[in-house]
Design an enzyme around this catalytic site. Structure first.
Site, short mmCIF file in Angstrom:
data_model
loop_
_atom_site.label_atom_id
_atom_site.label_comp_id
_atom_site.label_asym_id
_atom_site.label_seq_id
_atom_site.Cartn_x
_atom_site.Cartn_y
_atom_site.Cartn_z
N LYS A 182 51.31 -25.08 62.88
CA LYS A 182 50.45 -26.05 63.13
C LYS A 182 49.33 -25.63 63.75
CE LYS A 182 53.15 -29.70 60.82
NZ LYS A 182 52.61 -29.81 59.51
N ASP B 11 63.01 -27.28 66.72
CA ASP B 11 61.99 -27.18 65.56
C ASP B 11 60.59 -27.88 66.27
OD1 ASP B 11 60.01 -27.27 63.71
OD2 ASP B 11 61.46 -27.94 62.04
N TYR C 108 63.00 -32.88 59.16
CA TYR C 108 62.74 -31.96 58.06
C TYR C 108 62.49 -30.55 58.52
CZ TYR C 108 59.63 -29.88 54.29
OH TYR C 108 59.05 -29.14 53.07
#
Length: 426
Positions: A265, A237, A142
């Site tokens: 994050k 990613d 994702y």
């Protein structure tokens, strides 16, 4: 009726599904979501005052635990000077320097406000740099909810049992090749067929959105070689793995150098921050230097960067990641041992501060198809059993869990004791 239940009913009147991100709705496990009031260290307290040992960590950023004093102090001090200016600040320069120092593949970096924005921008940049349209991604990975990436995506899309999203034009999806994670042979075939049309390969170097699935030997090096051979941009990613599995991210852990990297994050310390960066010759294609446009009013927000800089300072301390990894291994090893003792088939995988649990007879999980074949119903029972025991895990069989520096040996021991009781009920 609990306070959480009352709030959820109230939320559904004005918020679609009662939540602002789908996985929070507990659709993947059944029941109603908890509403949390506060967090401290390794713990969360819900609106009814019950305490939980937290292994979600706001989906990864809380690597130091909740409300770490150094992070809170940094945020308070920054907020006193104003919440944002829409103009350059000293902290943007400091964050850029820190990222480029800690992740050597990043020579220049652009700050944004979310992981989705980072990956979307990185792909646009790769297309602009190469003059090509197609991208390769991997089933179960994702990369945010940009249109061209919601093709056999993981995370919330898998949790809801929907492999693609409505509202994504077919023409967008046609430019995305979705291949099997950890299958470098498929990537070779794709490049053989479309090599000169492929702008980029984007991959989670450790998949965290079909639970925690590490790369098999040869997969990441194979992607690097193929991108070199065909002139495509390799994008890691690392929104989830960046500063979570190692100080230099997964690329440092596995010794692979991508062309572009996306981050998020941890670099926000719990506040919304994203970034993408890489080779200077590629990054210089960004406006205002180059023809690829990208902008954001809140990019480089000083409060978020204050939290992120304070977090990076703490994770840079000696032996931080060795200790974090040891805690995660202790947790997953113990869970496997207790499951085995109860006759429950379980695979527990971990990389750095990430871990994943799979109820399956398999010995290891390397592909999305294996994840989909796991016993999801048993996971649901385990999740709710642990919740009753005061342990908060990700409310989905397709999401990784996270250990923080705040988890003490006593927290791990309490978690394992709870799991031993729950396993016996499965």
């Amino acid at each position: 009726m609990t306070h959480s239940s009352r709030l959820f009913k109230q939320a559904q009147r004005h918020i679609p599904g009662g939540v602002n991100s789908p996985v929070r709705a507990f659709k993947g496990v059944g029941g109603e979501p908890l509403f949390f009031a506060r967090g401290s260290g390794a713990y969360l307290w819900d609106e009814d005052g019950k305490r939980y040992i937290d292994y979600v960590g706001s989906w990864g950023p809380m690597i130091l635990g909740h409300a770490h004093p150094a992070v809170i102090d940094a945020v308070n001090n920054a907020a006193a000077d104003g919440l944002g200016f829409g103009a350059p600040t000293r902290r943007e320069v400091e964050m850029a320097e820190q990222i480029c120092r800690l992740v050597p593949s990043i020579e220049k970096v652009r700050l944004v406000s979310s992981g989705t924005e980072a990956t979307m921008s990185a792909i646009r940049l790769a297309r602009g740099f190469t003059g090509r349209d197609k991208i390769i991604k991997f089933e179960g990975c994702y990369h945010g909810h940009a249109d061209s990436l919601l093709v056999k995506a993981g995370s919330g899309a898998l949790t809801l049992g929907v492999p693609t999203s409505a509202g994504v034009p077919a023409a967008f999806a046609q430019h995305t090749l979705a291949l099997e994670y950890n299958n470098v042979s498929q990537v070779k075939e794709a490049f053989a067929a479309y090599g000169k049309e492929v702008a980029a390969v984007i991959v989670e170097p450790v998949a965290g959105n079909m639970n925690c699935v590490p790369p098999v030997g040869g997969f990441l090096p194979g992607l690097r070689r193929l991108c070199d051979d065909y002139g495509a941009v390799l994008i890691f990613d690392e929104v989830m793995t960046g500063f979570r599995v190692a100080l230099g991210g997964a690329q440092a852990l596995y010794g692979i150098t991508p062309d572009l990297t996306t981050l998020g994050k941890v670099i926000g310390g719990g506040l919304p921050v994203g970034a993408f960066g890489g080779r200077a010759e590629i990054m210089d294609y960004l406006a205002p230097e180059g023809p690829v446009y990208q902008a954001g009013t809140l990019s480089g927000n000083p409060i978020a960067l204050a939290a992120g800089l304070a977090t990076l300072k703490e994770v840079g301390r000696k032996d931080f990641y060795q200790k974090l990894t040891a805690k995660t291994v202790a947790l997953t090893t113990g869970l496997h041992t207790h499951a085995n003792a109860a006759g429950v088939p379980l695979v527990a995988q971990a990389v750095g501060g990430m871990f994943g649990l799979f109820f399956t007879e398999e010995t290891t999980i390397a592909r999305c198809s294996q994840v989909m074949a796991c016993d999801i119903e048993r996971f649901k029972k385990f999740f709710h059993g642990m919740l009753k025991e005061g342990v908060y895990l990700a409310p989905s069989a397709f999401e990784a869990g996270f250990v923080s520096a705040a988890h003490a040996d006593e927290d791990i021991a309490a978690t394992l004791a709870a799991a031993a009781r729950v396993f016996k009920l499965l």
